[in-house]
Structure formats: C-alpha cells, structure tokens
Design an enzyme around this catalytic site. Structure first.
Site, mmCIF file in Angstrom:
data_model
loop_
_atom_site.group_PDB
_atom_site.id
_atom_site.type_symbol
_atom_site.label_atom_id
_atom_site.label_comp_id
_atom_site.label_asym_id
_atom_site.label_seq_id
_atom_site.Cartn_x
_atom_site.Cartn_y
_atom_site.Cartn_z
ATOM 1 N NE ARG A 1 0.212 1.426 3.337
ATOM 2 C CZ ARG A 1 1.160 2.291 3.610
ATOM 3 N NH1 ARG A 1 2.419 1.879 3.787
ATOM 4 N NH2 ARG A 1 0.927 3.574 3.714
ATOM 5 C CG ASP B 1 -3.036 8.154 -1.314
ATOM 6 O OD1 ASP B 1 -2.966 8.687 -0.192
ATOM 7 O OD2 ASP B 1 -2.653 6.995 -1.551
ATOM 8 C CG ASN C 1 -2.112 11.507 2.685
ATOM 9 O OD1 ASN C 1 -1.590 10.609 2.020
ATOM 10 N ND2 ASN C 1 -1.764 11.719 3.943
#
Ligand code: MRU
Length: 347
Positions: free
Chosen positions: A45, A236, A246
């Site tokens: 991740r 992100d 994020n």
C-alpha cells in the site's frame, strides 16, 4: 534497507504489510491476479508502492502468459491492465503506472512477443529504481524546510513501506536526520488500518529515529501545547489547484495545523500529480470494507451489525498546504502555477 517490493526470478516479492510489526513475512506472487489481490487487500500500500506493484503485476501477467499471436496478446494485455487498474481507485500512481506500461507495450509490440515481455519487465524494474531516486531528491529539497530539532507530526505511512524505498514524507525526515537534524517524530496511529502505529513507528525505529505514537484524536492537543513544529504527510493524488487527497484524517490534521500556526507540508512525486482534474472534488475516494472499522487486527471492537462508514481518504483543500515537495523542487502557493511548472520539468 527495508525491502517493500522486488522483482525476482521467482516472482514479485512483497513484504506483507498487514502483519507488521509483529510478523515480517515476505510473499512471492507469480501471476497478475495475485498481484492485483495483494494491492486490493493492502499487502502492499502507499501510492508510489502501488504504482510499482501495478507495473510489476502487468509485467508478470505478460511474462507468465502463453499467447499464440500478437493479436491474442493484445486482448490479454488489455485484460491484465484492467484487472490491475480496478484494484484501488484513489492513488493516481496506479493509473500512471498502467499508462506507462501501455506505452511500453505499444512501443515494443512491432518487435514481437519476447521483446514486449522483456521490455515490460525492464520498465517495471526501472520504475522501482526511479521511485527511490525521486524519494531521495524529495529528501534533498524538503529537508531544508524542517527546523532544527523539530518535532514533526506525520499521518499514515509515507515511508519506505509506502514506496520502493526511503519514502516521501519519511524520506524528507530521513534526509534531515542524515544532515544532522535531531528530529523527533509524532506518528498518528491512523485508524482504521493503523499505518502510523504499525508501519511508521516500525520503520522509524529501524532507523533509530525517535518516534512517539499518538492516537489520531491527540494531534490537536499536542499542537495546542506547542509540541509540534511542523506536519509532513504524503499524498495519493494532487489536483491541478494543489488540493491533496491523502489518508483519511489528513484533512483534520491540516485544519488543526492552520488553527495552531503549524506549517503543513506534503511530499509526493510528480507521478502523484493529476493535472487533468481542476480540484480535489474530482478525486474518487475509496470506500473500504466496514469490517476494517469493526475489528482491530481481526478482533471485533464494535457490535458486529453496527452501521459503519469507511472512506479510506479525504481531501485537504490547497489553502491549508504550505508547500508540496517533489523530486523536481518545491511547489508553493499559488499551486495552479507552481505545480504546472514542476510538471513541465523545471527544477
Ligand atoms: O491506504 P494506503 O495505506 O495505501 O494509504 C496510504 C497513504 O495515504 C499515504 O499517505 C500516501 O499513499 C502517500 S505514501 C508515500
């Protein structure tokens, strides 16, 4: 150095982040469906690591396929790419990686199947190396923003585990420490997946960087007491105007930082920029399994039939962001212009 993800002859090897810090288990994935599942279930991740995993998954998918013709491979390749692209919606690095692999595919297709195979593998390995380089460059630019002996708050895990190595936000912290800055980190635990408590704390301890874990609801208290000098997080997806998606909870931290006069920095590679969207309202927010909230490490902590919401990310409006640190330099407000300039390649 922490080995998050690696291409090996036996397959794509990943450290299973669901089990850290109590177990350090490496798993080997030998086809693209397994890699897709590893991304979906968060074995791996963090936006940049997801991008590298996506590229390696695609390379693995083509490498293990046995098409009779290029036309057959075309169909297969599209399916592999869409399987990988459907794993997680928010981190744009995933889609950036898929597009990059598609470009390599088109570029090498005229040379035949073996050439396509080796070019895709090569590209995924290059992307892995480039990501580490980008993180080191972010560290060089970003460390100057961190005051000496700073107490730095971070949210989620934007470290070596979230990237091919070194980290974005934690990379900046690492670079500052390497330059002699005696930083102390406060790590938000980051419910529900506990990336801060489990992963950030673990990797900082490995490097001997002092870290204090706090629960997410303590951040405001420590800022109000004057115990936080700056905040640094990863991202992100960053929209053209500098709005930042994020990990869920980042927005609250940013608002608290502004209220308390604490600078709020974001560190992210250029591959996290999505200049095709004008602002953060266009960023798709992943909704994850409610059981991630109902349980901690598999142990139920709520009534199991309780209604639960579990958005994995939030969007921090650009007005809360002091600077965005990239591998090409630091973007400052107004981000509309500064991000465009960096995306065009200027340092
Ligand atoms: O759900 P995750 O663990 O993939 O979310 C990770 C984050 O939100 C990180 O802060 C972000 O990807 C930046 S990682 C360098």
């Amino acid at each position: 150095m922490i080995r998050t993800i690696e291409w090996t002859d036996a397959g794509v090897v990943m450290l299973d982040q669901r089990l850290l810090p109590t177990q350090e288990i490496y798993r080997t994935y030998t086809n693209h469906s397994e890699v897709a599942e590893a991304i979906r279930s968060m074995v791996v991740r963090g936006a940049p690591a997801i991008g590298v995993a996506a590229a390696m998954g695609i390379a693995m998918g083509v490498d293990t396929s046995n098409p009779g013709s290029l036309a057959e491979l075309d169909v297969l390749f599209e399916r592999i790419c869409s399987d990988i692209a459907s794993t997680r919606p928010t981190a744009v690095n995933l889609f950036w990686a898929v597009e990059r692999m598609k470009a390599v595919y088109s570029g090498t297709r005229p040379l035949g199947i073996p050439a396509v195979r080796s070019a895709l593998i090569h590209e995924s390995i290059v992307m892995h190396a480039e990501d580490i380089e980008a993180n080191r460059a972010m560290g060089r630019f970003g460390q100057a923003l961190i005051p000496n002996k700073a107490r730095v708050l971070t949210h989620c895990n934007a470290g070596a585990l979230a990237t091919a190595g070194y980290g974005t936000a934690l990379g900046v912290i690492r670079a500052a420490v390497e330059a002699g800055n005696q930083i102390e980190v406060y790590a938000d635990e980051t419910r529900p997946f506990l990336q801060g408590a489990r992963l950030t704390a673990w990797e900082l301890q490995q490097d001997g960087i002092p870290v204090t874990i706090i629960t997410d609801n303590m951040a405001g208290h420590f800022m109000q007491k004057g115990k936080i000098d700056c905040v640094i997080v990863g991202a992100d997806r960053i929209a053209a105007n500098g709005d930042v998606a994020n990990k869920i909870g980042t927005y609250s931290v940013a608002v608290l930082a502004k209220e308390n006069g604490v600078p709020f920095f974001v560190a992210a590679p250029i591959s996290t920029l999505d200049l095709s969207i004008p602002d953060g309202s266009h960023i798709p927010i992943e909704e994850r399994d409610p059981d991630e909230v109902r349980k901690i490490m598999g142990v139920p902590i709520t009534p199991m039939d309780a209604k639960v919401a579990n958005p994995a990310f939030d969007v921090t409006p650009n007005r809360y962001v002091h600077a965005i640190i990239t591998e090409r330099g630091i973007a400052r407000p107004p981000f509309q212009e500064s991000l465009q300039t960096l995306a065009r390649g200027a340092a």
